[in-house]
Design a protein around this motif. Structure first.
Motif, mmCIF file in Angstrom:
data_model
loop_
_atom_site.group_PDB
_atom_site.id
_atom_site.type_symbol
_atom_site.label_atom_id
_atom_site.label_comp_id
_atom_site.label_asym_id
_atom_site.label_seq_id
_atom_site.Cartn_x
_atom_site.Cartn_y
_atom_site.Cartn_z
ATOM 1 N N PRO A 1 0.880 -1.179 0.041
ATOM 2 C CA PRO A 1 -0.045 0.138 0.179
ATOM 3 C C PRO A 1 0.925 1.253 0.011
ATOM 4 C CG PRO A 1 -0.858 -1.531 1.812
ATOM 5 C CD PRO A 1 0.560 -2.252 1.177
ATOM 6 N N PRO A 2 0.433 2.147 -0.732
ATOM 7 C CA PRO A 2 1.225 3.613 -0.822
ATOM 8 C C PRO A 2 1.384 4.117 0.518
ATOM 9 C CG PRO A 2 -0.768 3.819 -2.154
ATOM 10 C CD PRO A 2 -0.864 2.525 -1.395
ATOM 11 N N GLY A 3 2.617 4.524 0.853
ATOM 12 C CA GLY A 3 2.984 5.408 2.022
ATOM 13 C C GLY A 3 3.431 4.485 3.024
ATOM 14 N N THR A 4 3.506 3.106 3.108
ATOM 15 C CA THR A 4 3.978 1.886 3.947
ATOM 16 C C THR A 4 5.471 2.054 3.828
ATOM 17 O OG1 THR A 4 3.571 0.184 2.654
ATOM 18 C CG2 THR A 4 1.829 1.026 3.770
ATOM 19 N N ALA A 5 5.850 1.315 5.026
ATOM 20 C CA ALA A 5 7.319 1.163 4.981
ATOM 21 C C ALA A 5 7.742 0.133 3.898
ATOM 22 C CB ALA A 5 7.804 0.734 6.351
ATOM 23 N N LEU A 6 6.831 -0.981 3.715
ATOM 24 C CA LEU A 6 7.155 -2.089 2.753
ATOM 25 C C LEU A 6 7.333 -1.353 1.289
ATOM 26 C CD1 LEU A 6 7.442 -4.690 2.329
ATOM 27 C CD2 LEU A 6 5.280 -5.296 2.192
ATOM 28 N N ALA A 7 6.271 -0.322 1.028
ATOM 29 C CA ALA A 7 6.355 0.348 -0.206
ATOM 30 C C ALA A 7 7.570 1.154 -0.618
ATOM 31 C CB ALA A 7 4.917 1.048 -0.377
ATOM 32 N N ARG A 8 7.997 1.683 0.525
ATOM 33 C CA ARG A 8 9.414 2.448 0.440
ATOM 34 C C ARG A 8 10.167 1.501 0.222
ATOM 35 N NH1 ARG A 8 6.685 5.373 4.196
ATOM 36 N NH2 ARG A 8 7.543 4.504 5.964
ATOM 37 N N ARG A 9 10.348 0.344 0.953
ATOM 38 C CA ARG A 9 11.497 -0.740 0.805
ATOM 39 C C ARG A 9 11.558 -1.200 -0.565
ATOM 40 N NH1 ARG A 9 11.246 -6.408 3.724
ATOM 41 N NH2 ARG A 9 13.634 -7.085 3.133
ATOM 42 N N GLN A 10 10.338 -1.634 -1.259
ATOM 43 C CA GLN A 10 9.943 -1.752 -2.657
ATOM 44 C C GLN A 10 10.685 -1.122 -3.468
ATOM 45 O OE1 GLN A 10 6.271 -3.234 -3.870
ATOM 46 N NE2 GLN A 10 7.109 -4.526 -5.273
ATOM 47 N N ALA A 11 10.319 0.315 -3.567
ATOM 48 C CA ALA A 11 10.767 1.232 -4.345
ATOM 49 C C ALA A 11 12.235 1.469 -4.284
ATOM 50 C CB ALA A 11 10.374 2.698 -3.969
ATOM 51 N N ARG A 12 12.704 1.335 -2.942
ATOM 52 C CA ARG A 12 14.603 1.368 -2.884
ATOM 53 C C ARG A 12 14.979 0.307 -3.648
ATOM 54 N NH1 ARG A 12 13.315 2.780 2.319
ATOM 55 N NH2 ARG A 12 13.594 0.844 3.258
ATOM 56 N N ARG A 13 14.687 -1.027 -3.256
ATOM 57 C CA ARG A 13 15.180 -2.003 -3.861
ATOM 58 C C ARG A 13 15.253 -2.003 -5.544
ATOM 59 N NH1 ARG A 13 14.691 -7.278 -0.356
ATOM 60 N NH2 ARG A 13 15.770 -8.390 -1.839
ATOM 61 N N LEU A 14 13.992 -1.533 -6.058
ATOM 62 C CA LEU A 14 13.789 -1.356 -7.402
ATOM 63 C C LEU A 14 14.709 -0.431 -7.864
ATOM 64 C CD1 LEU A 14 9.917 -1.918 -7.783
ATOM 65 C CD2 LEU A 14 11.782 -3.339 -8.663
ATOM 66 N N ALA A 15 14.978 0.663 -7.206
ATOM 67 C CA ALA A 15 15.552 1.803 -7.673
ATOM 68 C C ALA A 15 17.141 1.409 -7.977
ATOM 69 C CB ALA A 15 15.471 3.099 -6.675
ATOM 70 N N ALA A 16 17.458 0.663 -6.856
ATOM 71 C CA ALA A 16 18.839 -0.225 -6.791
ATOM 72 C C ALA A 16 19.056 -0.976 -8.057
ATOM 73 C CB ALA A 16 19.136 -0.746 -5.572
ATOM 74 N N GLU A 17 18.177 -1.373 -8.582
ATOM 75 C CA GLU A 17 18.282 -2.327 -9.673
ATOM 76 C C GLU A 17 18.018 -1.394 -10.985
ATOM 77 O OE1 GLU A 17 15.566 -5.354 -9.415
ATOM 78 O OE2 GLU A 17 16.555 -6.299 -8.028
ATOM 79 N N GLY A 18 17.850 -0.166 -10.937
ATOM 80 C CA GLY A 18 17.755 0.616 -12.010
ATOM 81 C C GLY A 18 16.425 0.942 -12.509
ATOM 82 N N VAL A 19 15.481 0.519 -11.654
ATOM 83 C CA VAL A 19 14.061 0.480 -12.138
ATOM 84 C C VAL A 19 13.477 1.969 -11.660
ATOM 85 C CG1 VAL A 19 11.602 -0.213 -11.933
ATOM 86 C CG2 VAL A 19 13.795 -1.807 -12.324
ATOM 87 N N THR A 20 12.680 2.815 -12.273
ATOM 88 C CA THR A 20 12.524 4.008 -11.897
ATOM 89 C C THR A 20 11.119 3.820 -11.348
ATOM 90 O OG1 THR A 20 13.699 5.146 -13.587
ATOM 91 C CG2 THR A 20 11.809 6.611 -12.424
#
Length: 115
Positions: free
Chosen positions: A72-91
């Motif tokens: 869900p948007p704004g959750t710690a898990l969403a932030r973690r998923q976004a960080r992990r994707l960004a680390a792989e080059g996914v915007t």
């Protein structure tokens, strides 16, 4: 076949399909279910990812079909998923990933068997 062996087979197939998503790419729950041989069982994919204790499983690469992050948007898990994707080059923008990063069930087969 009893329920337990079938569940283990499904779990293994789903994990293999998730592992097949290349770094820097994403797929949907439905495409993973199809690739794993369980078409129409997107919720099963979510259950397997949610309950897996496999630290090496790249769960962050599995999204909703419309590109929304799984959490869900704004959750710690969403932030973690976004960080992990960004680390792989996914915007990730506003909790979504653009279609250009997606691979579908057929695309995964092509990537696995290319070469």
């Amino acid at each position: 076949m009893s329920a337990e062996p079938a569940r283990d087979i499904a779990r293994a197939a789903i994990k293999a399909a998730v592992r097949a998503i290349p770094v820097g790419r994403v797929s949907s729950y439905g495409a993973i279910a199809q690739r794993a041989g369980w078409p129409g069982r997107a919720r099963l994919v979510g259950h397997v990812l949610r309950t897996s204790e496999d630290a090496d499983l790249p769960w962050q690469r599995v999204l909703h079909a419309d590109g929304r992050l799984a959490a869900p948007p704004g959750t710690a898990l969403a932030r973690r998923q976004a960080r992990r994707l960004a680390a792989e080059g996914v915007t990730v923008r506003r909790g979504r990933v653009a279609a250009e990063y997606f691979v579908g069930a057929g695309d995964l087969d092509a990537l696995l068997w290319r070469g």
